[in-house]
Design a protein around this motif. Structure first.
Motif, PDB file in Angstrom:
ATOM      1  N   GLY A 143      -4.500  11.102 -10.632  1.00 35.65           N
ATOM      2  CA  GLY A 143      -5.098  12.034  -9.469  1.00 35.65           C
ATOM      3  C   GLY A 143      -4.444  11.704  -8.296  1.00 35.65           C
ATOM      4  N   CYS A 144      -3.287  11.179  -8.180  1.00 33.41           N
ATOM      5  CA  CYS A 144      -2.227  11.341  -6.960  1.00 33.41           C
ATOM      6  C   CYS A 144      -1.647  12.450  -6.792  1.00 33.41           C
ATOM      7  CB  CYS A 144      -1.459   9.892  -7.019  1.00 33.41           C
ATOM      8  SG  CYS A 144      -0.421   9.653  -5.380  1.00 33.41           S
ATOM      9  N   SER A 145      -1.732  12.984  -5.817  1.00 38.11           N
ATOM     10  CA  SER A 145      -1.040  14.098  -5.387  1.00 38.11           C
ATOM     11  C   SER A 145       0.655  14.009  -5.240  1.00 38.11           C
ATOM     12  CB  SER A 145      -1.539  15.147  -4.252  1.00 38.11           C
ATOM     13  OG  SER A 145      -1.701  14.191  -3.031  1.00 38.11           O
ATOM     14  N   LEU A 146       0.976  12.557  -4.902  1.00 34.26           N
ATOM     15  CA  LEU A 146       2.397  12.508  -4.571  1.00 34.26           C
ATOM     16  C   LEU A 146       3.097  11.714  -5.782  1.00 34.26           C
ATOM     17  CD1 LEU A 146       1.544  10.949  -1.234  1.00 34.26           C
ATOM     18  CD2 LEU A 146       2.505  13.021  -1.565  1.00 34.26           C
ATOM     19  N   LYS A 147       2.246  11.718  -6.810  1.00 33.07           N
ATOM     20  CA  LYS A 147       2.790  11.070  -8.086  1.00 33.07           C
ATOM     21  C   LYS A 147       4.172  11.904  -8.553  1.00 33.07           C
ATOM     22  CE  LYS A 147       1.500   9.318 -12.468  1.00 33.07           C
ATOM     23  NZ  LYS A 147       0.456   9.162 -13.468  1.00 33.07           N
ATOM     24  N   PRO A 148       4.311  13.109  -8.626  1.00 35.19           N
ATOM     25  CA  PRO A 148       5.762  13.636  -9.161  1.00 35.19           C
ATOM     26  C   PRO A 148       6.787  13.118  -8.107  1.00 35.19           C
ATOM     27  CG  PRO A 148       3.993  15.074  -8.974  1.00 35.19           C
ATOM     28  CD  PRO A 148       3.338  14.027  -8.386  1.00 35.19           C
ATOM     29  N   LYS A 149       6.571  13.124  -6.654  1.00 38.47           N
ATOM     30  CA  LYS A 149       7.609  12.715  -5.868  1.00 38.47           C
ATOM     31  C   LYS A 149       7.914  11.100  -5.889  1.00 38.47           C
ATOM     32  CE  LYS A 149       6.729  16.501  -2.660  1.00 38.47           C
ATOM     33  NZ  LYS A 149       6.184  16.795  -1.546  1.00 38.47           N
ATOM     34  N   CYS A 150       7.012  10.422  -6.354  1.00 37.67           N
ATOM     35  CA  CYS A 150       7.016   8.735  -6.138  1.00 37.67           C
ATOM     36  C   CYS A 150       7.484   8.478  -7.415  1.00 37.67           C
ATOM     37  CB  CYS A 150       5.549   8.435  -6.049  1.00 37.67           C
ATOM     38  SG  CYS A 150       5.466   6.641  -5.920  1.00 37.67           S
ATOM     39  N   LEU A 151       7.198   8.768  -8.646  1.00 43.08           N
ATOM     40  CA  LEU A 151       7.822   8.352  -9.810  1.00 43.08           C
ATOM     41  C   LEU A 151       9.153   8.827 -10.152  1.00 43.08           C
ATOM     42  CD1 LEU A 151       4.704   8.088 -11.970  1.00 43.08           C
ATOM     43  CD2 LEU A 151       5.863   6.199 -10.820  1.00 43.08           C
TER      44      LEU A 151
ATOM     45  N   ILE B 206       0.997  -1.172   0.181  1.00 39.25           N
ATOM     46  CA  ILE B 206       0.120   0.175   0.030  1.00 39.25           C
ATOM     47  C   ILE B 206       0.920   1.167  -0.092  1.00 39.25           C
ATOM     48  CG2 ILE B 206      -1.728   1.344   1.363  1.00 39.25           C
ATOM     49  CD1 ILE B 206      -2.994  -1.455   2.282  1.00 39.25           C
ATOM     50  N   CYS B 207       0.581   2.366  -1.101  1.00 42.13           N
ATOM     51  CA  CYS B 207       1.280   3.238  -1.011  1.00 42.13           C
ATOM     52  C   CYS B 207       1.016   4.340  -0.024  1.00 42.13           C
ATOM     53  CB  CYS B 207       1.377   3.770  -2.701  1.00 42.13           C
ATOM     54  SG  CYS B 207       0.062   4.820  -2.634  1.00 42.13           S
ATOM     55  N   VAL B 208       1.650   5.511   0.064  1.00 41.49           N
ATOM     56  CA  VAL B 208       1.407   6.478   1.044  1.00 41.49           C
ATOM     57  C   VAL B 208       0.051   6.979   0.808  1.00 41.49           C
ATOM     58  CG1 VAL B 208       2.057   8.665   1.956  1.00 41.49           C
ATOM     59  CG2 VAL B 208       3.889   7.081   1.227  1.00 41.49           C
ATOM     60  N   ASP B 209      -0.318   7.045  -0.666  1.00 39.42           N
ATOM     61  CA  ASP B 209      -1.671   7.652  -0.907  1.00 39.42           C
ATOM     62  C   ASP B 209      -2.753   6.647  -0.614  1.00 39.42           C
ATOM     63  OD1 ASP B 209      -2.996   9.992  -1.742  1.00 39.42           O
ATOM     64  OD2 ASP B 209      -3.390   8.987  -3.698  1.00 39.42           O
ATOM     65  N   GLY B 210      -2.580   5.433  -0.361  1.00 42.16           N
ATOM     66  CA  GLY B 210      -3.561   4.342   0.164  1.00 42.16           C
ATOM     67  C   GLY B 210      -3.869   3.582  -1.154  1.00 42.16           C
ATOM     68  N   ARG B 211      -3.363   3.628  -2.126  1.00 45.59           N
ATOM     69  CA  ARG B 211      -3.400   2.888  -3.351  1.00 45.59           C
ATOM     70  C   ARG B 211      -2.744   1.412  -3.475  1.00 45.59           C
ATOM     71  NH1 ARG B 211      -5.043   6.647  -7.578  1.00 45.59           N
ATOM     72  NH2 ARG B 211      -5.083   8.581  -6.567  1.00 45.59           N
ATOM     73  N   LYS B 212      -3.227   0.541  -3.805  1.00 42.21           N
ATOM     74  CA  LYS B 212      -2.830  -0.979  -3.922  1.00 42.21           C
ATOM     75  C   LYS B 212      -1.833  -1.104  -4.929  1.00 42.21           C
ATOM     76  CE  LYS B 212      -6.076  -4.201  -1.872  1.00 42.21           C
ATOM     77  NZ  LYS B 212      -6.898  -5.247  -2.104  1.00 42.21           N
ATOM     78  N   LEU B 213      -0.650  -1.848  -4.796  1.00 40.00           N
ATOM     79  CA  LEU B 213       0.258  -2.124  -5.781  1.00 40.00           C
ATOM     80  C   LEU B 213       0.272  -3.707  -5.586  1.00 40.00           C
ATOM     81  CD1 LEU B 213       1.531   0.633  -4.722  1.00 40.00           C
ATOM     82  CD2 LEU B 213       3.792  -0.148  -6.119  1.00 40.00           C
ATOM     83  N   ILE B 214      -0.347  -4.258  -6.577  1.00 39.99           N
ATOM     84  CA  ILE B 214      -0.641  -5.816  -6.727  1.00 39.99           C
ATOM     85  C   ILE B 214       0.477  -6.341  -7.255  1.00 39.99           C
ATOM     86  CG2 ILE B 214      -2.012  -7.267  -7.594  1.00 39.99           C
ATOM     87  CD1 ILE B 214      -4.191  -4.957  -7.716  1.00 39.99           C
ATOM     88  N   HIS B 215       0.725  -7.534  -6.683  1.00 37.37           N
ATOM     89  CA  HIS B 215       1.851  -8.644  -7.327  1.00 37.37           C
ATOM     90  C   HIS B 215       1.834  -8.746  -8.950  1.00 37.37           C
ATOM     91  CE1 HIS B 215       4.231 -12.139  -8.008  1.00 37.37           C
ATOM     92  NE2 HIS B 215       4.903 -11.637  -6.923  1.00 37.37           N
ATOM     93  N   LYS B 216       2.559  -8.627  -9.757  1.00 32.76           N
ATOM     94  CA  LYS B 216       2.376  -8.870 -11.249  1.00 32.76           C
ATOM     95  C   LYS B 216       3.219  -9.999 -11.542  1.00 32.76           C
ATOM     96  CE  LYS B 216      -0.333  -5.475 -12.039  1.00 32.76           C
ATOM     97  NZ  LYS B 216      -1.651  -5.478 -12.646  1.00 32.76           N
ATOM     98  N   GLY B 217       4.364 -10.339 -10.728  1.00 32.06           N
ATOM     99  CA  GLY B 217       4.957 -11.501 -11.342  1.00 32.06           C
ATOM    100  C   GLY B 217       6.414 -11.278 -10.679  1.00 32.06           C
ATOM    101  N   THR B 218       7.531 -12.179 -11.356  1.00 27.98           N
ATOM    102  CA  THR B 218       8.942 -12.495 -10.687  1.00 27.98           C
ATOM    103  C   THR B 218       9.489 -11.953 -12.013  1.00 27.98           C
ATOM    104  OG1 THR B 218       8.070 -14.188  -9.386  1.00 27.98           O
ATOM    105  CG2 THR B 218      10.372 -13.929  -9.773  1.00 27.98           C
ATOM    106  N   GLU B 219      10.756 -11.318 -11.691  1.00 28.57           N
ATOM    107  CA  GLU B 219      11.768 -11.090 -12.450  1.00 28.57           C
ATOM    108  C   GLU B 219      13.247 -11.246 -12.051  1.00 28.57           C
ATOM    109  OE1 GLU B 219      12.740  -6.711 -13.347  1.00 28.57           O
ATOM    110  OE2 GLU B 219      10.766  -6.744 -14.319  1.00 28.57           O
ATOM    111  N   SER B 220      13.932 -11.901 -13.366  1.00 31.19           N
ATOM    112  CA  SER B 220      15.204 -12.013 -12.868  1.00 31.19           C
ATOM    113  C   SER B 220      16.251 -11.384 -13.602  1.00 31.19           C
ATOM    114  CB  SER B 220      15.566 -13.802 -12.866  1.00 31.19           C
ATOM    115  OG  SER B 220      14.945 -14.490 -12.237  1.00 31.19           O
TER     116      SER B 220
END
Length: 161
Positions: A47-55, A13-27
């Motif tokens: 619509g996330c206000s923290l997007k410029p700091k997050c990405l 769960i990010c700071v803004d309360g959104r879910k980051l779901i498991h997409k797979g495995t990378e090697s």
């Protein structure tokens, strides 16, 4: 970021309360070392206000969503290391190490009058200091073998209840 495992698949769960779901495995392979990452991604970051700091590089990729790669083996090792450092024995070892290191550098500078290196390139300075350190260790080993110094045994203080 906070990891949650209350469902079938883990997610963050990010700071803004959104879910980051498991997409797979990378090697990834770097030299002889293979690292495995679990990939988590947010489905919609609009619509996330923290997007410029997050990405990373937000200005170039403003329409992208947050993606996060986690090396869980590394995270477990890091947590175990932190737990060891914060333990009672770890605190004692850190105190001993800080005292020992400071004493050696002070002894090198003051008692042995070692103030400057004879060479200037980093490779030659490294070699000169390693030779000096080997000499100190041989001297210390000699004194230890002849009983002039004793092995350090830490004393554990019992807590009174």
């Amino acid at each position: 970021m906070r990891k949650c495992t209350d469902e079938a698949t883990p997610y963050y769960i990010c700071v803004d309360g959104r879910k980051l779901i498991h997409k797979g495995t990378e090697s990834r392979k770097q030299g002889n070392i293979k690292r495995t990452f679990e990939v988590y991604a947010c489905s919609n970051c609009s619509g996330c206000s923290l997007k410029p700091k997050c990405l990373y590089k937000y200005n170039k990729h403003a329409n992208k969503n947050k993606t996060m790669r986690v090396n869980e083996i590394w995270e477990n090792l890091k947590n175990e290391s932190h737990k060891n450092i914060q333990s009672e024995q770890g605190i004692i070892n850190r105190q001993i190490r800080s005292i020992q290191t400071e004493g050696h550098f002070g002894d090198i500078k003051e008692n042995n009058k070692f103030r400057r290196f004879n060479y200037r390139s980093s490779e030659k300075v490294y070699k000169e200091f390693m030779l000096y350190a080997i000499g100190r260790n041989i001297n210390k080993y000699h004194r230890f073998k002849h009983g002039k110094i004793k092995k350090y045994e830490s004393e554990k203080v019992e807590k009174l209840a």
